[in-house]
Design a protein around this motif. Structure first.
Motif, PDB file in Angstrom:
ATOM      1  N   GLU A 104       0.845  -1.194   0.000  1.00 31.38           N
ATOM      2  CA  GLU A 104       0.000   0.000   0.000  1.00 31.38           C
ATOM      3  C   GLU A 104       0.876   1.238   0.000  1.00 31.38           C
ATOM      4  N   ASN A 105       0.733   2.062  -1.037  1.00 33.07           N
ATOM      5  CA  ASN A 105       1.505   3.302  -1.167  1.00 33.07           C
ATOM      6  C   ASN A 105       3.003   3.062  -1.061  1.00 33.07           C
ATOM      7  N   ARG A 121      -8.793  -0.261   4.543  1.00 36.37           N
ATOM      8  CA  ARG A 121      -7.641   0.239   3.791  1.00 36.37           C
ATOM      9  C   ARG A 121      -8.124   1.105   2.637  1.00 36.37           C
ATOM     10  N   ARG A 177      -7.805   2.690  -1.221  1.00 31.94           N
ATOM     11  CA  ARG A 177      -7.443   2.216  -2.542  1.00 31.94           C
ATOM     12  C   ARG A 177      -6.301   3.069  -3.074  1.00 31.94           C
ATOM     13  N   PHE A 188      -4.663  -0.923  -2.789  1.00 28.39           N
ATOM     14  CA  PHE A 188      -3.719  -1.793  -2.101  1.00 28.39           C
ATOM     15  C   PHE A 188      -3.732  -3.139  -2.804  1.00 28.39           C
TER      16      PHE A 188
END
Length: 1179
Positions: free
Chosen positions: A465-466, A493, A495, A497
């Protein structure tokens, strides 16, 4: 290694250069971690200097991630000497400091010569061994290029694009290029694969996103019964959407068949060229099609296409450039809608709505390739292998032992399995989903897995993620290899991911090592679906976590756990609670979050109460904040460091805008600024209306609802800028300039003489028993006036008045409170009319029981006025507070001294957390007034393994002049409380410090204190001893005398042996030996500080214990002449003072003494009374 903040206006580059290295293998990889302060640097660059060429391995201009970032770069084959440099460029607008750590070269060595090779290996000319598939693969694996010998590889058809396309033809959008002078985007290759040089050539796709670049081979004959293999190197960098595919197009009897996909690679693989190989068996003539689809900002590259000797050209199709074929002969699958959109019926679903856990298509096609799968379909639920090493994830078919959805585990089918691969880079295998999300807080992944490996192997699930990789699950290392079922919480979470399976096993190793995954299901992931419990902020965690869920910005997480061992809940002592161990797992990131779902306020003011547990010698910070969309988080409450081994209640008033109805979230954050200890939360409740006044207030987060009366002269402030107009330099809570406190300016221009500035608390709840209100106050050097403390319970009554002069220290005030009704506390500052002047307040605490006398504490309700603030210079450790009955992960006494029961409390420190380096933990009293004679009584407890470890408890007196050690004791296993008393004197204000430190190797062992009593102005009285104690005391001289006689015998025996050795083996003493003519095993001179230097000093009370301190620096002009010296140091053994064996070496400094001479006399000192001779060594 780090380079500090850039302060200039010009561009500046800082470069770190490696030592000279030699001969890197093709698999060589450099791994490192880098950190950019404030995410602010112009450029980072990693280069390899080889001969006259400087080769860029990696460069980036951001954007930079927060915290430490991992970088892995393949160097490729390097012949001869080379260096690696890391450079950071900053300028006037990008000034951030840059740091490097954990730099590591992996798999860089060439194979070593061997007399013979294993079966199936090739013996190189330099006697090294390589695997047979490494022959003629375009890489120098032997180290002398004998595995690429033209005599061996002459029947292979190799195309390195150095002079053209060879026998290959392009349909469109492939272009031949090199790196030198041709870098057109940040993702462009900096080198080719063939030569590992910026001047080598390769192919890159120039197809626009949504179109495909196609390269096709000449036509080959049918390859049955032998395998025709193609080895090739591909490059995918700059975009997760880029894709490389390999198709086989066979020529049927009457028409060309549709292309069949044999290989597909997608995603971001970094700046390396990755090897792959395809074995082809075809009953018909065929062509090989290589297709590159470029994502936004990405590059797809090709180099070194090597066709094996079993690939025979079709008759009439020679290895040269062919005429452009009819485009109708090559047909790739066509797409509907816009590039990246999904066509379902009449809908074109945009990419941001794919795999968002909300079905758009009637048949659910938009959620079909989103991770949920039983692997029976060839699409594998969207999971794609992105491995670059010798392992890959592959969908395989088995005939038995494959988990099914129902209870039948013995059905044939497919699953995802670790298999061998042709890559040459990182060894672990990775399989990745498409972009997913957003997800709701209850999102879970269910799966079946099998895993069997030796300790080096692993199977894990990672969330990407990121750019941050979070480990959320790992198979136990003890897995037997059978199929197991697992459930993993993914939580809420943003978006996008992605989920990634990472695995590593040795498939050639013993024991049938393997890893597989099946029946993957994502459940309850739709973020729009809410339940009744999602609105439940009040929670005791017995049923579930209500609306509370964990954040996923770091690997550290809160867990809902059941009471076990030393961890227990507050509700019942046997139920569930939320738990955070900062070291589980060893994770990156600043902290762990526990959040609610968005809530609608029910009233303008709401009271949130909760119970918290902060325990451990080096635990971090627990914070509570409120979050609203579009606004910065509002800090509501925080606590730092250990608060003892017990649950504490806290409450906070939540303020909401009337009629706004803006949703909010509450979040607890456990900061990872300490790693020894645990945090826990339980019994959270919210109700309409404001809370009572808090029992403790540090003013770090707010003013705790104190209201300044009149002109509002009391203000909350810190001195972080260093320019506060008035007030202390530091607060009392953190003892830093960043800490906050309440302060009032009592200068005449603000508050005239005799005028009053009041500070009033919120209402406190009625008290069921007497309590003590303590606070810390700070007065300016100039007399500010009088601080009066009132308690309002219907009417106001004054409890305390303080008019002392100020200074540089915070001082403790205390008030005994009895209130059967709601009450308030009021602080009044009465000005004295002095310019400039101020009064400050900090750290208010209301605790049960009467107030203790200054410097005294029985620890039944807390630490009284004693401070256990962790000092960074000592390692950041704290004394703790507990009882014997409370479960604890740290060893401690089973009973206290005050009550003699498990229910009694004491202060203790577990010394096993102290590593080598002389770190310690301090327990400090409040400032005490100067005294000519006072007595300190206390009881201490020590417990350590015999003959292995000796912890040490020391008592220091700390004042403006420095620290003086007045008592120390080392101890081993005793299991009893021991009484000690010390005569204390100081000519100025001072603090008593209990210091726990090491006297040997780390081991489990507590040091504890109880019933500390400071008797101001009283001499210590020798306690009356029992008959047994008197008998023991009488026996001590006898024991010491016997020991002395035995030691004299040993000395005489040693001297006799020494004389015999001198006669048999004469030798000369060094000319550097002291000229005093004295040589003795008991007393030896130690070095003295020269002029202007600092040396060791020791205090020695009459009990014979000596402690090391420091002397003050002596300027050269004040040093005495050659006849005298300002200090004398004596080293002696504590064996003669009745201390423990083996003897401990002590140092004694005698200040302002003189060297023996015509006018100097030998000094006398009480520390050596009782010795049969006084022999001194002078410096």
């Amino acid at each position: 290694m780090a380079v500090g903040t850039h302060h200039g206006k010009e561009v500046a580059t800082a470069t770190l250069r490696s030592p000279v290295m030699r001969e890197a293998a093709p698999t060589c990889e450099l791994r490192l971690w880098y950190h950019i302060a404030s995410r602010d640097a112009a450029e980072l660059r990693l280069e390899l200097i080889h001969g006259v060429e400087t080769l860029t391995l990696w460069q980036s201009s951001g954007p930079w991630g927060a915290g430490w970032q991992r970088l892995a770069v393949n160097t490729g084959r390097v012949q001869g000497d080379f260096r690696v440099t890391f450079s950071a460029t900053r300028n006037a607008t990008h000034r951030g400091a840059v740091a490097l750590d954990d730099m590591e070269f992996r798999d860089c060595g060439l194979p070593v010569p061997q007399a013979s090779c294993p079966l199936g290996h090739y013996h190189c000319q330099n006697k090294a061994c390589v695997e047979s598939h490494q022959l003629c693969d375009g890489e120098d694996n032997c180290g002398d290029r004998s595995d690429e010998d033209p005599l061996i590889c002459s029947h292979h058809m190799a195309t390195d694009f150095e002079t053209g396309l060879g026998p290959w033809n392009q349909l469109e959008s492939w272009t031949r290029n090199c790196s030198a002078g041709s870098v057109v985007s940040p993702a462009w290759p900096h080198r080719d694969h063939s030569r590992n040089s910026a001047y080598g050539f390769f192919l890159v796709s120039e197809a626009k996103p949504g179109t495909t670049a196609i390269l096709f081979s000449p036509e080959f004959q049918a390859s049955v019964p032998y395998n025709c293999s193609l080895t090739f190197y591909y490059y995918l960098h700059g975009s997760e959407a880029s894709r490389f595919q390999l198709f086989l197009q066979a020529q049927g009897l009457n028409a060309t068949q549709a292309p069949v996909l044999l290989r597909s690679h997608r995603g971001e693989l970094g700046t390396a060229w990755v090897r792959d190989r395809v074995d082809i068996q075809s009953a018909h003539p065929f062509r090989i099609l290589l297709a590159g689809e470029t994502g936004p900002g990405g590059i797809v590259g090709l180099d070194d296409l090597i066709v094996s000797n079993y690939c025979r050209l079709a008759p009439g199709d020679m290895p040269k450039a062919l005429p452009w074929p009819a485009q109708t002969s090559i047909r790739l699958p066509q797409k509907a809608c816009e590039p990246g959109h999904l066509s379902c019926g009449e809908l074109c679903v945009p990419p941001e709505q794919l795999c968002d856990f909300q079905q758009q298509c009637a048949e659910g096609e938009d959620e079909r390739k989103c991770g949920t799968t039983d692997f029976e379909s060839a699409s594998a639920g969207g999971w794609e292998d992105i491995s670059v090493g010798k392992l890959q994830w592959q969908r395989v078919e088995v005939q038995n032992r494959k988990p099914a959805r129902d209870a039948n585990w013995d059905v044939p089918g497919h699953f995802l399995s670790l298999q061998k691969a042709w890559g040459q880079l990182r060894s672990e295998a990775r399989a990745l989903t498409p972009a997913l999300g957003p997800s709701g807080p209850r999102c879970e992944l269910h799966m079946a897995y099998c895993f069997h490996s030796h300790p080096q192997g692993f199977l894990a699930l990672v969330v990407v993620e990121n750019g941050f990789r979070e480990l959320v699950w790992q198979a136990p290392s003890s897995s037997s290899g059978g199929w197991m079922v697992e459930k993993v919480l993914l939580g809420a979470r943003h978006r996008p991911f992605q989920l990634e399976f990472v695995g590593l096993v040795d498939l050639d190793g013993p024991g049938q090592q393997r890893a597989g995954v099946d029946n993957v299901t994502l459940r309850d992931c739709d973020p729009t679906v809410t339940t009744e419990s999602d609105q439940e902020v009040s929670c005791n965690f017995e049923r579930d976590a209500c609306s509370w869920h964990t954040g996923h910005l770091t690997d550290a997480h809160w867990h809902r756990v059941k009471s076990h061992g030393s961890e227990y809940d507050h509700t019942t002592g046997q139920g569930f609670f939320m738990f955070l161990d900062p070291t589980d797992p060893p994770a990156r990131g600043q902290g762990a979050l526990l959040l609610t779902r968005p809530q609608v306020p029910l009233a303008p003011k709401e009271c949130l109460s909760f119970w918290y547990h902060l325990y451990g010698p080096q635990i971090g910070t627990l914070r509570l904040a409120m979050r609203k969309d579009g606004e910065e988080d509002t800090l509501l409450w925080s606590r730092l460091g250990t608060h003892g081994n017990r649950w504490h209640q806290a409450w906070v008033t939540l303020h909401h805008q009337p009629e706004a109805r803006t949703k909010y979230q509450l979040l607890f954050e456990g900061l990872r600024d300490g790693y020894h200890g645990t945090m826990a939360l339980d019994d959270i409740a919210v109700r309409p209306g404001p809370c009572w006044a808090p029992k403790s207030c540090s003013f770090e987060d707010s003013d705790c609802s104190f209201s300044p009366g009149g002109l509002g002269l009391w203000k909350r402030q810190s001195n972080a800028s260093g320019h506060a107009p008035w007030g202390p330099w530091t607060d009392h809570t953190t003892e830093t300039a960043q800490g906050h406190y309440m302060v009032v300016d009592t200068s005449p221009k603000v508050l005239p003489k005799g005028h009053v500035a009041s500070l009033t608390s919120e209402e406190h709840q009625p008290l069921t028993q007497p309590a003590c209100l303590t606070f810390w106050y700070h007065f300016s050097l100039h007399n500010p006036g009088t601080l009066r403390v009132h308690v309002e319970e219907g009417r106001r009554r004054q409890e305390l008045s303080i008019s002392a002069h100020g200074g540089f220290a915070w001082r403790l005030g205390s008030v005994n409170v009895q209130a059967e009704q709601a009450w308030r506390v009021v602080f009044e500052a009465v000005a004295a009319g002095v310019e400039p002047s101020y009064m400050a307040l900090d750290d208010l605490l209301l605790r049960d029981g009467p107030c203790a006398q200054p410097g005294s504490c029985d620890f039944e309700s807390g630490l009284c006025g004693w401070s256990h603030l962790a000092w960074p210079s000592l390692g950041g450790y704290s004394w703790d507070w507990s009882s014997g009955a409370t479960p604890s992960r740290y060893p401690r006494p089973t009973v206290d001294h005050t009550l003699g029961t498990e229910a009694g409390h004491f202060s203790f420190f577990e010394t096993s957390v102290l590593g080598p380096g002389g770190q310690a933990a301090w327990l400090r009293s409040e400032p005490l007034p100067a005294t000519t004679a006072s007595c300190l009584h206390f009881w201490y407890y020590m417990g350590f393994p015999e003959h292995f470890y000796k912890g040490e408890l020391r008592v220091l007196l700390s004042s403006a002049r420095g620290q003086l050690a007045v008592w120390s004791q080392g101890g081993r296993l005793r299991h009893q409380w021991i009484r000690a008393q010390i005569e204390v004197s100081s000519s100025e204000e001072f603090q008593i410090v209990f210091e726990a430190t090491l006297g040997g190797q780390p081991a489990l062992g507590p040091i504890a204190l109880d019933d500390v009593e400071y008797l101001a102005g009283q001499h210590c009285q020798q306690p009356a001893r029992s008959q047994g104690e008197m008998a023991a005391a009488v026996s001590v001289p006898v024991a010491v005398g016997g020991a002395l006689l035995f030691f004299v015998f040993l000395v005489l025996l040693g001297l006799g042996g020494w004389r015999w050795l001198q006669k048999r083996f004469p030798f000369h003493r060094s000319t550097d030996t002291a000229t005093s003519g004295f040589d003795n095993i008991l007393f030896n001179a130690v070095g003295t500080p020269r002029c202007g230097q600092v040396g060791d000093s020791v205090s020695m009370p009459d009990d014979g214990k000596a402690e090391v301190g420091w002397t003050q620096e002596a300027p050269c002009p004040t040093c005495p002449g050659p006849g005298c010296l300002s200090t004398a140091v004596v080293q002696y053994s504590s064996f003669f003072l009745g201390s423990s064996y083996p003897p401990r070496i002590h140092h004694q400094q005698l200040t302002n003494q003189t060297r023996p001479g015509p006018s100097c006399q030998l000094p006398q000192h009480s520390a050596l009374r009782g010795l049969t001779s006084s022999i001194w060594a002078w410096m």
